[in-house]
Each structure stands twice: as structure tokens, then as C-alpha cells.
Enzyme design. Structure first.
Site, mmCIF file in Angstrom:
data_model
loop_
_atom_site.group_PDB
_atom_site.id
_atom_site.type_symbol
_atom_site.label_atom_id
_atom_site.label_comp_id
_atom_site.label_asym_id
_atom_site.label_seq_id
_atom_site.Cartn_x
_atom_site.Cartn_y
_atom_site.Cartn_z
ATOM 1 C CB SER A 197 60.415 -15.545 13.737
ATOM 2 O OG SER A 197 60.321 -16.708 14.543
ATOM 3 C CE LYS A 206 58.551 -16.202 10.861
ATOM 4 N NZ LYS A 206 57.261 -16.702 10.762
ATOM 5 C CG HIS A 226 62.512 -19.121 11.359
ATOM 6 N ND1 HIS A 226 61.257 -19.413 11.869
ATOM 7 C CD2 HIS A 226 63.303 -18.871 12.429
ATOM 8 C CE1 HIS A 226 61.295 -19.342 13.181
ATOM 9 N NE2 HIS A 226 62.526 -19.010 13.549
ATOM 10 C CG ASN A 227 57.849 -20.307 10.077
ATOM 11 O OD1 ASN A 227 58.710 -19.584 10.574
ATOM 12 N ND2 ASN A 227 56.569 -20.032 10.147
ATOM 13 C CD GLU A 244 58.504 -22.646 14.250
ATOM 14 O OE1 GLU A 244 58.981 -21.511 14.024
ATOM 15 O OE2 GLU A 244 57.285 -22.844 14.380
HETATM 16 P P1 NAP Z 1 45.212 -13.610 14.348
HETATM 17 O O1 NAP Z 1 45.463 -13.439 15.794
HETATM 18 O O2 NAP Z 1 44.286 -14.676 13.915
HETATM 19 O O3 NAP Z 1 44.683 -12.210 13.783
HETATM 20 C C1 NAP Z 1 44.315 -12.083 12.451
HETATM 21 C C2 NAP Z 1 44.175 -10.626 12.091
HETATM 22 O O4 NAP Z 1 43.903 -10.553 10.696
HETATM 23 C C3 NAP Z 1 43.019 -9.927 12.803
HETATM 24 O O5 NAP Z 1 43.395 -8.594 13.022
HETATM 25 C C4 NAP Z 1 41.902 -10.036 11.765
HETATM 26 O O6 NAP Z 1 40.939 -9.012 11.870
HETATM 27 C C5 NAP Z 1 42.685 -9.842 10.493
HETATM 28 N N1 NAP Z 1 42.013 -10.394 9.328
HETATM 29 C C6 NAP Z 1 41.794 -11.697 9.048
HETATM 30 N N2 NAP Z 1 41.147 -11.821 7.883
HETATM 31 C C7 NAP Z 1 40.954 -10.579 7.409
HETATM 32 C C8 NAP Z 1 40.359 -10.044 6.253
HETATM 33 N N3 NAP Z 1 39.843 -10.850 5.318
HETATM 34 N N4 NAP Z 1 40.354 -8.702 6.106
HETATM 35 C C9 NAP Z 1 40.875 -7.897 7.045
HETATM 36 N N5 NAP Z 1 41.457 -8.328 8.164
HETATM 37 C C10 NAP Z 1 41.497 -9.663 8.346
HETATM 38 O O7 NAP Z 1 46.563 -13.864 13.530
HETATM 39 P P2 NAP Z 1 48.070 -13.608 13.990
HETATM 40 O O8 NAP Z 1 48.535 -14.768 14.777
HETATM 41 O O9 NAP Z 1 48.200 -12.244 14.555
HETATM 42 O O10 NAP Z 1 48.818 -13.708 12.579
HETATM 43 C C11 NAP Z 1 48.961 -12.601 11.705
HETATM 44 C C12 NAP Z 1 50.063 -12.936 10.727
HETATM 45 O O11 NAP Z 1 51.289 -13.151 11.437
HETATM 46 C C13 NAP Z 1 49.832 -14.206 9.905
HETATM 47 O O12 NAP Z 1 50.388 -14.056 8.633
HETATM 48 C C14 NAP Z 1 50.630 -15.233 10.691
HETATM 49 O O13 NAP Z 1 50.991 -16.336 9.894
HETATM 50 C C15 NAP Z 1 51.828 -14.412 11.099
HETATM 51 N N6 NAP Z 1 52.585 -14.923 12.242
HETATM 52 C C16 NAP Z 1 51.950 -15.417 13.334
HETATM 53 C C17 NAP Z 1 52.716 -15.864 14.402
HETATM 54 C C18 NAP Z 1 52.067 -16.398 15.651
HETATM 55 O O14 NAP Z 1 52.777 -16.949 16.485
HETATM 56 N N7 NAP Z 1 50.752 -16.230 15.848
HETATM 57 C C19 NAP Z 1 54.111 -15.807 14.351
HETATM 58 C C20 NAP Z 1 54.728 -15.261 13.224
HETATM 59 C C21 NAP Z 1 53.952 -14.824 12.177
HETATM 60 P P3 NAP Z 1 39.625 -9.191 12.796
HETATM 61 O O15 NAP Z 1 40.061 -8.862 14.186
HETATM 62 O O16 NAP Z 1 38.656 -8.218 12.252
HETATM 63 O O17 NAP Z 1 39.180 -10.615 12.655
#
Ligand code: NAP
Length: 477
Positions: A135, A189, A192-193, A196
Site C-alpha cells: 500500500s 490489504k 486496509h482498502n 480506506e
Molecule cells: P497499471 O499501472 O495499470 O499497470 C498494469 C501492469 O500490468 C502493466 O505492467 C501491464 O502490462 C500489466 N498487465 C496487465 N494485464 C496484463 C496481462 N493480461 N498480462 C500481462 N501483463 C499484464 O497498474 P498498477 O497501478 O501498477 O497496479 C498493479 C497492481 O498493484 C494491481 O493489482 C493494483 O490493484 C495494485 N495496486 C495499485 C496501487 C495504485 O495506487 N496504483 C496501489 C496498491 C496496489 P503492459 O504494460 O504490457 O500493459
């Protein structure tokens, strides 16, 4: 272009917002050499090329096979992609290349039921699968997130030297810990959300009162939240509320919030938290209200039509004022409602701990949420202390919180009542109040529910004056 040779300490698969920043954090604060992998390969090179200072410790890879070749053994691979099928797809791609003793981590958000299923599927291979909640958003991932680790305890001992250097620190204490077997990390987690969501919804409701009930402009409301952030409500969420409300749109000169559409997105964790609370029989009503409110918000056209038919909110006679007493009442009500929301979240964690045999360290959870994560606040230190002071049946009954509830509940009651009379929606604040009133009532009303159930379904009931299970021959209806 591509490099080979097993020199990377770990690999991060997924170069989206979270994955890229987590990889940079591993290289920067951990001093680790990190193999970078992504479905769209160019992104891995982009991450390295846009961070020349860290480039010697960033190794972009062109394929899963290439990433595996660059990793030292035993290998550690962190998957950071969107929840659901993408995680299963990545596991299917990586697993055949891993050996017994290697560690595969899902660091994204996950439904803990998926984590349990994935761990069971991976276990026979001898590879350790770890569900790990991270987080703190983009900034947290880059400079220090709060990290909630599940899986085998012995694996945590191996991960500790990798994770402690990159985690947030609260007064020097790393905000990362092992919380329990299996899906415990992702469950925590998720909650937590959920908390939130409730916290943000309550803040939004108070913003609504100040905007529509008092008539203040965004900047003035931002000043109020900034002031509240200096006292009991002090937290990251209240701080960013002040910041966002005071921001001006460079294109129109209007307050930024006034040009943003009032439809809130959600990616699933809030909903999962409510579903799990329901399954466990815990009334996490403020979390439910927050998730539902986002759902209602997304029906913007329908709401506009309803506003036309029934008239918009803010009926005349709203008794909210922005004077010292009025603001003090709102501040106190928000504090009280927030406490009830956290108590509901913690009650869900406590029940899950019993149900799944996790022995969740509730005080430790509060400790690792004190920094790095979105709900970070000094208030969590008070929660940690309450758990450390002795057994806590429910946070509402912990001595340090009992006083605060007593001090705030009259204000919460007044705010909810006035909002109802003014036609201002306060679903989370009123859920908190109703839950509190239900929780503190020794003689409830489900005696009637039990009578009805016994009449139509012979479901039986217990009596106050006798032991045993009873069925009454009710009149035929
Ligand atoms: P993001 O910026 O949208 O990036 C998504 C990533 O996943 C990219 O590397 C994408 O690859 C890859 N991806 C998506 N679909 C795929 C598939 N079918 N096969 C292979 N790769 C795939 O997402 P993010 O915000 O980093 O989130 C990643 C995780 O962290 C999620 O579970 C999210 O819920 C969690 N999270 C996010 C936050 C936040 O604040 N953003 C906070 C805590 C946790 P490409 O580049 O090739 O599209």
C-alpha cells in the site's frame, strides 16, 4: 542490447505504475540489482533509461526466459500486474522456469481466495508462492510502502532482508511484517482498502455538508481540513483533502475539484472487504456504505434525472454553520465516525483471524499501517497501543477509545440528524451512528425477527428465562 548472466537479486514482472516504482525502490533504497520484465517489453527499457542514476542496477529483460537467466538462485520473482486473470497468466508463464526453493510473489491487490487457490496450486512444485499486499500508491511504491506479507513464515525470514530496506519507516521501525499463513497478507490489504473507502467516504460527506449545507467554496473547505489535520484527525487522507480542495485548475482558474466529474471508480478491494465481512457475520456497515456510495455515484445520468423529479439536495433550513462551534461539531463527528469505521474493519480482521486460524497480530497491523500506506495516521499508533495494552473485544470498548466515542457521539448524532433534515446524504456517517446505537443496546429487536422466523419456518428460538431451544405454536395466518 539484452544482457545475460545471473546477476540480479530479484525480478519484478509488471512495469506499470506500481511495478516500475517498486523496482526502482528495490534498486535505490535496497541497493539490489533488479531484473525488469513486462508484457510490453519496451517499458522495461524505458524504466532503466529514464533512471540513469540507477541504471547499473536495473536489468531490462526481453522475455520470461531472459529474466530467469538474469536471476541469482534461489530466485525471487515479484509479479505486479492487474488483479485477476493477468496474475494467473503470469504465474503460468513463470512457474515452469522456476526451481524448488524459488519464491514467487504476487504483490498486487488480490482477492485472498485467489491467493489461497494459487498457493495450493503452486505448492506441489516446491516453489514458494507468497501473497503480499503493498500500500502507498505510486509514491509509496517508489519511496517506502507499507507491506503486508502472507505465506509460509520460513519464507518471510528469507524475504525480510529484501523487504525491510524498501518499506516505509515509522520512527525507524519498518512498516512490513509477516501477518499469517496463506492469504493473510492479501486479506489484511483488502481490509486496509475497505477502511480506506470508509474514511474517504466520510471525508467526502463532510465536504458535502460544508459545500451544500454551509455554502463554502472549495478553497475555504480545504483550509478547514488543513486545520483539522493539525489535531486528532491528522492523517494522510485529511492532509490530501486539504491539498486537493485548495488546488486550482490551470485551464479554467476554477477550483480543481469543481471541474472533476463526481463519479468514483473502484477496482474491487472495497467490494471484497465488504463481501468477506458479510461472510464472517461482521457488520462492516461503514465500509458497505462507502462501496455503495461509489456505485450510486457512477449512475450520474440517473441521479441528474432524479434531481429533476424530486428536487436537488440542500433543502432550506439546514442548520450547519462554519463558526467555531459548527466546525468543532463536524470535526468531532468525523473523528467519532472514523473510529467506528476502524473498529468495524478491525472486528472483521479479528473474526477472520479466528475463522482461518491465522492468529493475526492486530497491534502489528496497526503498526505497519502507521506509515507508507494510504490510511496512515498517528491514530493508528493509538490502535496499536490499545491492542498492546491487553485483550480487545472490540476497539469501541478499548478504554482509550471509549472516552473518545463518548465525547464524539453527541456531535455525530447532531450532524447526522441535521444532514437528514437538510436532505444531505451522509450514508457512511449515519451507518456509523446506527451501528454504534445497535452495538451499545443491550436489548435489541431481533427477538421479533426470531418470532417471525419461528412462525413461518419453525426456525426455533431461545428464551431469556430458560435454557434450551424452543418452538411456539403460533396462530395460523
Ligand atoms: P497499471 O499501472 O495499470 O499497470 C498494469 C501492469 O500490468 C502493466 O505492467 C501491464 O502490462 C500489466 N498487465 C496487465 N494485464 C496484463 C496481462 N493480461 N498480462 C500481462 N501483463 C499484464 O497498474 P498498477 O497501478 O501498477 O497496479 C498493479 C497492481 O498493484 C494491481 O493489482 C493494483 O490493484 C495494485 N495496486 C495499485 C496501487 C495504485 O495506487 N496504483 C496501489 C496498491 C496496489 P503492459 O504494460 O504490457 O500493459
Amino acid at each position: 542490447m539484452s544482457e545475460t548472466g545471473a546477476r540480479a537479486d530479484l525480478g519484478v514482472l509488471g512495469m506499470g505504475t506500481m511495478g516500475a516504482n517498486l523496482a526502482l525502490n528495490f534498486a535505490d533504497n535496497g541497493g539490489f540489482t533488479v531484473a525488469l520484465g513486462n508484457r510490453t517489453v519496451e517499458k522495461s527499457y524505458g524504466v532503466r533509461d529514464s533512471n540513469p542514476d540507477l541504471a547499473p542496477r536495473l536489468v531490462p529483460t526481453d522475455s520470461i526466459e531472459h529474466m530467469i537467466q538474469t536471476l541469482k538462485s534461489p530466485r525471487v520473482v515479484v509479479i505486479m500486474v492487474n488483479a485477476g486473470q493477468p496474475v494467473d497468466d503470469q504465474i503460468a508463464l513463470v512457474l515452469p522456469h522456476l526451481d524448488k526453493g524459488d519464491i514467487l510473489i504476487d504483490a498486487g491487490n488480490a482477492d485472498f481466495n485467489d491467493t489461497v487457490r494459487r498457493e495450493a496450486a503452486v505448492r506441489p512444485t516446491g516453489v514458494h508462492f507468497v501473497g503480499m499486499g503493498v500500500s502507498g500508491g505510486e509514491e509509496g511504491a517508489r519511496h517506502g510502502p507499507s507491506i503486508m506479507v502472507g505465506g509460509d513464515r520460513a519464507v518471510w525470514e528469507r524475504l525480510k532482508p529484501l523487504l525491510e530496506p524498501i518499506s516505509a519507516k515509522y520512527e525507524g521501525v519498518p512498516c512490513v511484517d509477516w501477518l499469517g499463513e496463506g492469504g493473510a497478507g492479501h486479506f489484511v490489504k483488502t481490509l486496509h482498502n475497505g477502511i480506506e473507502y470508509a474514511d474517504m467516504q466520510m471525508i467526502a460527506e463532510v465536504y458535502g455538508i460544508l459545500r451544500d449545507g454551509v455554502g463554502l467554496k472549495a478553497g475555504a473547505i480545504g483550509d478547514i481540513f488543513a486545520d483539522w489535520n493539525t489535531r486528532g484527525l491528522s492523517s494522510y487522507l485529511v492532509e490530501i483533502t486539504g491539498v486537493t480542495l485548495r488546488e486550482t485548475d490551470p485551464d479554467t482558474g476554477q477550483p480543481m475539484v469543481d471541474v472533476i466529474v463526481d463519479e468514483a471508480g473502484q477496482k474491487g478491494t472495497g467490494r471484497w472487504s465488504v463481501i468477506e465481512a458479510q461472510k464472517l457475520g461482521i457488520g462492516a456497515t461503514t465500509l458497505e456504505a462507502a462501496v455503495s456510495a461509489r456505485g450510486v455515484s457512477s449512475r450520474r445520468r440517473e441521479r441528474a434525472e432524479a434531481a429533476r423529479v424530486f428536487g436537488d439536495i440542500a433543502l432550506p433550513g439546514a442548520q450547519f454553520h462554519a463558526d467555531r462551534d459548527g466546525l468543532g461539531e463536524l470535526e468531532s463527528a468525523l473523528e467519532c465516525a472514523k473510529l467506528i469505521a476502524y473498529a468495524q474493519g478491525y472486528a472483521t480482521l479479528a473474526e477472520a483471524s479466528r475463522e482461518f486460524g491465522w492468529n493475526l497480530p492486530l497491534g502489528t497491523i496497526a503498526r505497519i499501517w502507521r506509515a507508507g500506506c494510504i490510511i496512515r495516521s498517528a491514530f493508528l499508533d493509538d490502535i496499536a497501543q490499545a491492542y498492546e495494552a491487553g485483550e480487545v473485544v472490540n476497539l469501541l470498548q478499548a478504554p482509550s477509545f471509549r472516552d473518545r466515542i463518548e465525547a464524539g457521539q453527541a456531535n455525530l448524532r447532531r450532524v447526522v440528524a441535521k444532514a437528514a433534515l437538510a436532505g444531505l446524504p451522509v450514508p457512511a456517517l449515519s451507518a456509523a451512528l446506527s451501528y454504534f446505537d445497535d452495538y451499545r443496546r443491550a436489548r435489541g429487536t431481533t427477538n421479533l425477527t426470531q418470532a417471525q422466523r419461528d412462525l413461518f419456518g419453525a426456525h426455533t428460538f431461545h428464551r431469556l428465562d430458560r435454557e434450551g431451544t424452543f418452538h411456539h405454536r403460533w396462530p395460523q395466518v
